[in-house]
Write a protein that holds these residues in place. Structure first.
Motif, PDB file in Angstrom:
ATOM      1  N   ASP A   1       0.903  -1.213  -0.141  1.00  0.00           N
ATOM      2  CA  ASP A   1       0.129   0.011  -0.125  1.00  0.00           C
ATOM      3  C   ASP A   1       0.806   1.380   0.046  1.00  0.00           C
ATOM      4  N   ALA A   2       1.821   1.201   1.049  1.00  0.00           N
ATOM      5  CA  ALA A   2       2.791   2.279   1.048  1.00  0.00           C
ATOM      6  C   ALA A   2       3.329   2.706  -0.449  1.00  0.00           C
ATOM      7  N   ALA A   3       3.534   1.370  -0.942  1.00  0.00           N
ATOM      8  CA  ALA A   3       4.237   1.469  -2.294  1.00  0.00           C
ATOM      9  C   ALA A   3       3.560   2.141  -3.409  1.00  0.00           C
ATOM     10  N   LYS A   4       2.056   1.766  -3.382  1.00  0.00           N
ATOM     11  CA  LYS A   4       1.386   2.211  -4.327  1.00  0.00           C
ATOM     12  C   LYS A   4       1.108   3.711  -4.294  1.00  0.00           C
ATOM     13  N   ARG A   5       1.274   4.183  -2.810  1.00  0.00           N
ATOM     14  CA  ARG A   5       1.202   5.690  -2.592  1.00  0.00           C
ATOM     15  C   ARG A   5       2.239   6.429  -3.088  1.00  0.00           C
ATOM     16  N   PHE A   6       3.603   5.580  -2.888  1.00  0.00           N
ATOM     17  CA  PHE A   6       4.837   6.163  -3.403  1.00  0.00           C
ATOM     18  C   PHE A   6       4.846   6.427  -4.893  1.00  0.00           C
ATOM     19  N   ALA A   7       4.176   5.341  -5.702  1.00  0.00           N
ATOM     20  CA  ALA A   7       3.994   5.377  -7.127  1.00  0.00           C
ATOM     21  C   ALA A   7       3.296   6.549  -7.313  1.00  0.00           C
ATOM     22  N   ARG A   8       2.241   6.810  -6.862  1.00  0.00           N
ATOM     23  CA  ARG A   8       1.320   7.812  -7.090  1.00  0.00           C
ATOM     24  C   ARG A   8       2.054   9.385  -7.120  1.00  0.00           C
ATOM     25  N   ARG A   9       3.010   9.504  -5.756  1.00  0.00           N
ATOM     26  CA  ARG A   9       3.701  10.561  -5.727  1.00  0.00           C
ATOM     27  C   ARG A   9       4.681  10.888  -6.723  1.00  0.00           C
ATOM     28  N   ILE A  10       5.404   9.634  -7.241  1.00  0.00           N
ATOM     29  CA  ILE A  10       6.256   9.921  -8.384  1.00  0.00           C
ATOM     30  C   ILE A  10       5.358  10.247  -9.355  1.00  0.00           C
ATOM     31  N   GLY A  11       4.195   9.699  -9.896  1.00  0.00           N
ATOM     32  CA  GLY A  11       3.194  10.135 -10.845  1.00  0.00           C
ATOM     33  C   GLY A  11       3.481  11.985 -10.884  1.00  0.00           C
ATOM     34  N   THR A  12       3.013  12.295  -9.626  1.00  0.00           N
ATOM     35  CA  THR A  12       2.599  13.717  -9.447  1.00  0.00           C
ATOM     36  C   THR A  12       3.871  14.258  -9.686  1.00  0.00           C
TER      37      THR A  12
END
Lengths: 207, 804
Positions: B455-466
């Motif tokens: 889950d944290a990794a998914k959030r991290f991935a979204r941050r990267i997208g941003t």
């Protein structure tokens, strides 16, 4: 001077002989003797004397002789004389000499002296007398004392002449100081009628 | 290694010590020999001198005795006594004269060699005198002397003449050669003086000596031995060992007429060499001390060389182990010091070089981010840690969408700058030191997030997208950057390095496929998942065992209703699973690269079929689908060429259908291949036209003969006006560019009619026919030709000519 004395002495001797032989003048002869060594070299100062055979030796005439000492030598070195001859030994050096002889024919000693000794020495026995000087060993003289008036000494040419020999048979004897000790004395027999010559070859090499 | 060093040290020391030893021994023996030779020489010299002195002494004694005897014999009284031959007087005179000069015996010898008198034996006059030679010599020379034995005692005898004034006898005076004389001579000459005679029995007998009595006897014995061994007593100037002592000796023969009498002069060698011996001892001590000092010195020197060497060796070994931390201390400024300095310089260079190598090995030179190697290390370590600690972590793999396009259109320099910027942005997303972003190569990045669950990794991935969405301007170009991120978690998606990496990759491609920005791994996407693996195996088997077959879908010419073109489509009838749809195995084949085999199979079958048709009088052209990867594979044109030749097929009967995206991925390579195929006479057709991003510029550059409007537009044109506009525009566009236009997905009469009004050239779809197996297709084609009037056919031919 020495020569003069010697000649005088010789002259008187000849004169004496002439006088002695006056009675038989016709038979008197001279004998000339040639003295040499084995090589033929003349022997100066060699002596010869003639002894009559069978005949009476002529009566002695008293004679004198002189042997000087000059430069530490006896002069003459060789003397031949008749028994009874008085010999004077004048010292011509400025040093003293002491002449002596131990020879049996005449033993004497002239103690250290200068000049002419007071008394001559009489050689009264035949034989060889060897003279020496007690303080100079090199000084040697020979005196041949013979019982005959017929004798002579060779000159430098080795010739000795005996004069006025009456005819007759003689034993001629030779001697030389160079002959070794004890050597037999060379002797030749001759019959004298007239003047004649004689030869002696002496073996002096052994010395 | 230590032993070797020890050896070096020992070797140096040994060489020094051996050399020193040789020099010392040689020196000592040479000097000793010289000393001994010198001593012998000295003794020899001493003996030579002493011998001369001895002889001189004897002759001077002799002379004195002679003179004394001469004086005595010259005494006039004595001479008178001798001359007169008075025995008693002579004897007493003899005794008297003898006493005057301390004569020990006096004899008088006549010219005939007869004894005239003898003080030792007064009554034995008349005997022959024992030494006639003495008298003979005296007769010649004036006096004579000799050493002779009289009654067993040794006398120095002199003979002088008794002159009267001619020699009439010889006085012989004898002086005893006794110990006193020997001692006196010995004192003067500094030698041992002895007189010996050889007795009748051949033994040497001591007559007088300056030596102690026992030494004198030893000497006599020694002479016996020497005499015995040499066979002769003429051994003067020799050395001998008399008893225990070594002597230098001279044996002087005093031998005259048969009686062997010698004087032995001797000098103790040991005594003579005593001072030399002391010198030798001192020399020996100096040699030994020198040797010991040199030994210690050489050992210390060797140590002083090898100790720094050992330190250097330890240092070099630690360098070898990779321990570059501590420099070695410089040991002075000699050669070793220089070597040490060199080692230190080397260490510095090694440190620097290792740093650079590590840098090159572990960092990407472009973005300064860790590279794949370092990421691999880090991931391996993290797997170990997480396994031990039973924790979780996540791994992300990202690549940039359409990075190739940027590179191709804006240039590599721009691509590099973009990668740098992306790298910086990714780095900025990291919040913890243990997190890592790495560039794996190309436009591929990876992130390692320790202690991060899915889950944290998914959030991290979204941050990267941003972060990536933020406008990005490089050299005045504004570039839209999007990345596709694949996410996996440890241990959820695997515990192995390769599994994790591959699955992250799979997830990334899945994300890219669906354009979702990011995706978590799913087995469904995974070519290498067990199900996909089976499919792969089966597909291979299908090709080999002819489970595949070609279906043919006709394209109808709207102007003539003739069927001159068919599309060959591969179908898989699985013996167990039955019909398998192409979209179930074609993308899979593309992903695995098996598409190459598949395409070639299709080409081969299609050609064969084409040849068959033409042989049967059926005039058809066949379209074959070629994927993007086929275009990139080398050898496709050559394969076509081979197949054409093999089946005797004309190239203009072949159409190649490619999708837009096939060309886009690597335009240059694809274009080259397509040009090559076109040159061979093959025709090209753009499939699914309108769905991609292809620009008209591309269309213009491609050697294209036909476009196929995507069926999504065709199917929607009856209901969606936009779609109709698109279709109409596309048809116009194609015609204007001189291309043939095909509409796909025609499923109704109405659509077909509409397309006809729009002047579409060909239609294809279920309304005309589904794809059919060859035999059914033949049947269909026969019926179709039967139903189509011939005049329409002729028109169509004209129209076709017109279009071409």
């Amino acid at each position: 001077m020495i020569k003069t004395v010697y000649q005088a002495t010789l002259a008187s001797a000849i004169c004496l002989a002439a006088m002695l032989g006056h009675s038989a003048i016709a038979s008197a002869a001279n004998l000339q003797v040639q003295l040499a060594d084995k090589t033929g070299a003349p022997l100066a100062d060699a002596v010869v004397y003639a002894v009559p055979i069978g005949a009476k030796v002529p009566a002695k005439a008293p004679g004198t002789a002189i042997i000087d000492q000059i430069h530490r030598q006896f002069v003459p070195k060789v003397t031949i004389l008749q028994t009874g001859t008085s010999v004077s030994f004048p010292n011509k050096d400025n040093i003293e000499h002491d002449v002596y002889s131990f020879s049996p024919a005449k033993t004497f000693e002239l103690k250290l002296y200068s000049g002419i000794p007071a008394h001559p020495v009489v050689f009264d026995k035949p034989g060889l007398v060897v003279l020496g000087c007690n303080i100079h060993d090199q000084m040697i003289a020979y005196v041949m004392v013979v019982d005959t008036p017929f004798f002579a000494k060779a000159g430098a040419n080795g010739v000795a002449a005996i004069e006025g020999l009456p005819a007759g048979d003689y034993e001629i004897k030779a001697w030389d100081y160079r002959l070794p000790d004890g050597a037999a004395q060379p002797t030749q027999r001759v019959t004298v009628t007239t003047d004649q010559k004689l030869k002696f070859a002496l073996d002096v090499s052994a010395n | 290694m230590r032993i070797r060093i020890h050896h070096l040290h020992t070797r140096i020391a040994l060489v020094f010590v051996a050399l020193l030893l040789v020099i010392q021994v040689a020196g000592f023996s040479v000097i000793s020999t010289a000393i001994y030779a010198n001593a012998r020489h000295t003794v020899n010299d001493q003996l030579s001198v002493s011998e001369k002195v001895f002889r001189q002494l004897l002759s001077s004694d002799d002379e004195k005795l002679r003179q004394a005897a001469t004086v005595t014999a010259a005494d006039f009284g004595f001479r008178a006594a001798v001359a007169t031959r008075d025995q008693a007087t002579v004897e007493s005179a003899l005794k008297n004269q003898g006493d005057r000069i301390h004569a020990n015996l006096v004899m008088l010898v006549g010219p005939d060699n007869r004894l005239l008198a003898d003080t030792l034996a007064p009554n034995e006059a008349g005997r022959d005198f024992s030494f006639p030679d003495l008298i003979a010599t005296a007769r010649r020379s004036g006096s004579a002397s000799k050493v002779g034995l009289v009654n067993g005692r040794l006398y120095q005898l002199v003979a002088v003449p008794v002159l009267a004034p001619l020699p009439i006898a010889w006085v012989v005076m004898g002086f005893a050669v006794d110990n006193a004389l020997a001692v006196r001579l010995g004192d003067i000459t500094s030698l041992g003086v002895s007189f010996l005679t050889k007795t009748a029995d051949g033994k040497w007998s001591l007559l007088a000596t300056a030596l102690p009595e026992d030494k004198g006897q030893e000497l006599a014995q020694a002479l016996d031995q020497v005499g015995a061994s040499s066979g002769s007593l003429e051994i003067d100037r020799s050395y001998a060992r008399f008893g225990m002592t070594r002597y230098g000796a001279r044996i002087i023969s005093l031998d005259q007429n048969g009686q062997r009498v010698v004087a032995v002069l001797q000098r103790s060698l040991d005594e003579a060499m005593a001072s030399f011996r002391r010198l030798q001892s001192t020399l020996l001590i100096i040699s030994v001390v020198g040797f010991v000092v040199s030994l210690v010195g050489s050992v210390l020197t060797a140590r002083s060389i090898t100790r720094p060497l050992a330190a250097l060796t330890r240092f070099a070994r630690s360098l070898g182990r990779g321990d570059f931390e501590v420099p070695i201390e410089a040991a002075g400024d000699d050669e070793i010091g220089e070597l040490t300095q060199a080692f230190n310089t080397m260490r510095g260079n090694l440190v620097e070089r290792e740093r650079r190598i590590l840098d090159l090995a572990y960092y990407d030179p472009l973005t300064r981010l860790p590279n794949r190697v370092m990421f691999t290390d880090q991931l391996t370590r993290m797997i170990e840690q997480a396994s031990r600690a039973d924790t979780t972590f996540s791994l992300m793999m990202m690549d940039l969408d359409r990075f190739k396009l940027v590179n191709d259109t804006l240039g590599h320099h721009m691509g590099d700058l973009l990668l740098c910027e992306v790298g910086q942005r990714l780095s900025r997303t990291l919040s913890h030191e243990s997190e890592m972003v790495a560039r794996l190569g190309g436009d591929e990045f990876a992130l390692l997030l320790p202690d991060t669950d899915l889950d944290a990794a998914k959030r991290f991935a979204r941050r990267i997208g941003t972060v990536l969405d933020e406008p990005l301007s490089i050299d005045g170009h504004t570039i839209d950057v999007h990345g596709s991120i694949g996410i996996v978690s440890f241990p959820l998606h695997g515990r192995e390095f390769h599994t994790l990496m591959r699955r992250a990759d799979v997830a990334m491609y899945a994300a890219k496929r669906v354009n979702a920005g990011s995706a978590v791994y799913s087995a469904a996407d995974d070519v290498h998942s067990p199900e996909r693996l089976t499919l792969m195996t089966e597909l291979r088997r299908a090709v080999e065992s002819d489970q595949l077959s070609l279906y043919y879908q006709p394209k109808v010419d709207l102007s003539s209703y003739q069927v001159k073109y068919v599309e060959a489509l591969v179908r898989w009838i699985h013996p167990e699973r039955g019909f398998i749809a192409p979209d179930q195995f074609i993308p899979f084949a593309e992903q695995t690269g098996y598409i190459k085999v598949l395409t070639r199979w299709v080409i081969d079958r299609a050609m064969r079929q084409l040849a068959q048709w033409h042989a049967d009088g059926i005039d058809l052209s066949v379209s074959v689908n070629v994927s993007a990867r086929d275009l990139l594979h080398a050898g496709l044109p050559e394969y076509f060429e081979g197949a054409l030749r093999r089946y005797g097929v004309s190239p203009q009967w072949i159409w190649i259908e490619i999708t837009e995206s096939a060309v886009m991925d690597d335009a240059a390579a694809a274009l080259q291949t397509l040009d090559q195929l076109h040159q061979m006479g093959l025709r090209l057709s753009i499939d699914d036209f309108g769905t991609g991003y292809s620009s008209l510029a591309y269309l213009k550059r491609l050697p294209v003969d036909e476009i196929k409007i995507d069926k999504s537009f065709v199917m929607g044109m009856m209901t969606d006006n936009d779609d109709e506009v698109i279709v109409r525009s596309t048809i116009d566009l194609g015609h204007n560019m001189g291309l043939k236009v095909v509409a796909e997905g025609v499923e109704s009469e109405a659509v077909m009619l509409l397309l006809g009004t729009l002047n579409c050239d060909l239609v294809q779809g279920y309304h005309v026919s589904r794809p059919l197996p060859e035999d059914k297709f033949r049947e269909w084609l026969r019926q179709w030709h039967a139903s189509v009037p011939a005049n329409v056919q002729a028109d169509t031919l004209d129209g076709g000519r017109h279009i071409a």
